[in-house]
Design an enzyme around this catalytic site. Structure first.
Site, mmCIF file in Angstrom:
data_model
loop_
_atom_site.group_PDB
_atom_site.id
_atom_site.type_symbol
_atom_site.label_atom_id
_atom_site.label_comp_id
_atom_site.label_asym_id
_atom_site.label_seq_id
_atom_site.Cartn_x
_atom_site.Cartn_y
_atom_site.Cartn_z
ATOM 1 N N PHE A 29 4.465 -27.178 -8.757
ATOM 2 C CA PHE A 29 4.763 -28.657 -9.173
ATOM 3 C C PHE A 29 3.647 -29.268 -10.062
ATOM 4 C CE2 PHE A 29 6.708 -28.433 -4.766
ATOM 5 C CZ PHE A 29 8.142 -28.590 -5.368
ATOM 6 N N ARG A 79 10.992 -25.144 5.027
ATOM 7 C CA ARG A 79 10.592 -26.155 4.241
ATOM 8 C C ARG A 79 9.213 -26.256 4.706
ATOM 9 N NH1 ARG A 79 13.699 -25.944 0.158
ATOM 10 N NH2 ARG A 79 15.646 -27.034 0.307
ATOM 11 N N GLU A 116 24.303 -21.342 -2.829
ATOM 12 C CA GLU A 116 23.593 -21.577 -1.423
ATOM 13 C C GLU A 116 24.530 -21.262 -0.253
ATOM 14 O OE1 GLU A 116 19.874 -24.244 -2.577
ATOM 15 O OE2 GLU A 116 21.728 -25.246 -1.726
ATOM 16 N N SER A 133 10.751 -41.174 -2.970
ATOM 17 C CA SER A 133 9.583 -41.849 -2.533
ATOM 18 C C SER A 133 8.590 -42.417 -3.600
ATOM 19 C CB SER A 133 8.629 -40.810 -1.650
ATOM 20 O OG SER A 133 7.436 -41.447 -1.128
ATOM 21 N N GLY A 135 6.743 -44.596 -4.383
ATOM 22 C CA GLY A 135 5.115 -44.828 -4.478
ATOM 23 C C GLY A 135 4.245 -43.688 -4.554
ATOM 24 N N GLU A 162 14.150 -16.802 -6.448
ATOM 25 C CA GLU A 162 13.504 -18.047 -6.068
ATOM 26 C C GLU A 162 13.049 -17.965 -4.456
ATOM 27 O OE1 GLU A 162 16.437 -20.867 -7.081
ATOM 28 O OE2 GLU A 162 16.507 -20.297 -9.185
ATOM 29 N N GLU A 164 14.633 -17.755 -1.658
ATOM 30 C CA GLU A 164 15.489 -18.395 -0.845
ATOM 31 C C GLU A 164 16.029 -17.567 0.165
ATOM 32 O OE1 GLU A 164 17.448 -21.851 -3.929
ATOM 33 O OE2 GLU A 164 18.562 -19.904 -3.675
#
Length: 211
Positions: A29, A79, A116, A133, A135, A162, A164
């Site tokens: 990210f 997760r 998936e 989110s 903020g 990936e 997964e």
């Protein structure tokens, strides 16, 4: 004389002044740091301040629903963000994927359903768009319900490159409502979509079930 009630949304994006922006981290990210000011509701200007912004692309999430069998498909997968809480970090979620640049959300829905869960949507109905989110992150989710047949649904899926590892489960609609109620499903997209299903279930069974 009664004072006029202030209306919302008096400010626009152009009212925000970004004086400086730099990327402070870029990996899986990206994180940016911004120096900015904006007007305040009392007519003054906010002194310059800094914020870190998690820059993440938009995503599409879909609740697969079979109106004839009154069943839902949910995906179980690990997760990272759930580690450290009093629960399993393997969550029950919707079909979901990140939108590539210029990609239509409905194209993402069809692609991710196949990758998936081995599913094919015969129709999609948009539920809403929402900021995850605001903020601290840019991400916006396009949320849908998709018509499927659950007759042969379920099994193991995901793309190895990936990293997964996904198990597709089939639940009755009533089971999913119960899992929202007792907290076994506690991620936003799934909660919103399943509660939407509670409100629209009869209509979908009448309308979708006739096609």
């Amino acid at each position: 004389m009664t004072e006029k009630k202030p209306e919302p949304f008096q400010f626009k994006a152009s009212d925000v002044q970004v004086h400086k922006r730099e990327t402070v981290f870029k990996g899986f990210f990206r994180m940016d740091k911004l120096w900015l000011t904006h007007p305040r509701f009392d007519g003054t200007t906010m002194p310059e301040f800094t914020r870190e912004l998690f820059v993440r692309g938009d995503a599409t999430c879909v609740l697969p629903y079979d109106p004839e069998r009154d069943e839902v498909v949910l995906l179980e997968q690990f997760r990272l963000g759930a580690i450290g809480r009093d629960q399993s970090p393997w969550l029950l979620e919707l079909v979901a994927g990140m939108n590539e640049k210029g990609e239509d959300p409905e194209d993402v829905a069809h692609r991710e359903a196949e990758e998936e869960a081995g599913l094919s949507f015969t129709r999609l109905e948009k539920i809403c768009e929402y900021l995850v989110s605001p903020g601290g992150t840019t991400e916006l989710v396009y949320l849908y319900a998709g018509q499927v047949s659950t007759e042969n649904a379920g099994g193991l899926y995901g793309l190895d490159h990936e990293h997964e590892d996904i198990r597709a489960h089939v639940f009755s609609a009533e089971e999913t409502f119960a899992m929202i109620h007792d907290g076994r499903i506690n991620n936003a997209a799934a909660i919103m979509a399943i509660q939407w299903l509670q409100l629209n279930r009869d209509r979908l069974r009448r309308g979708w079930g006739q096609s």
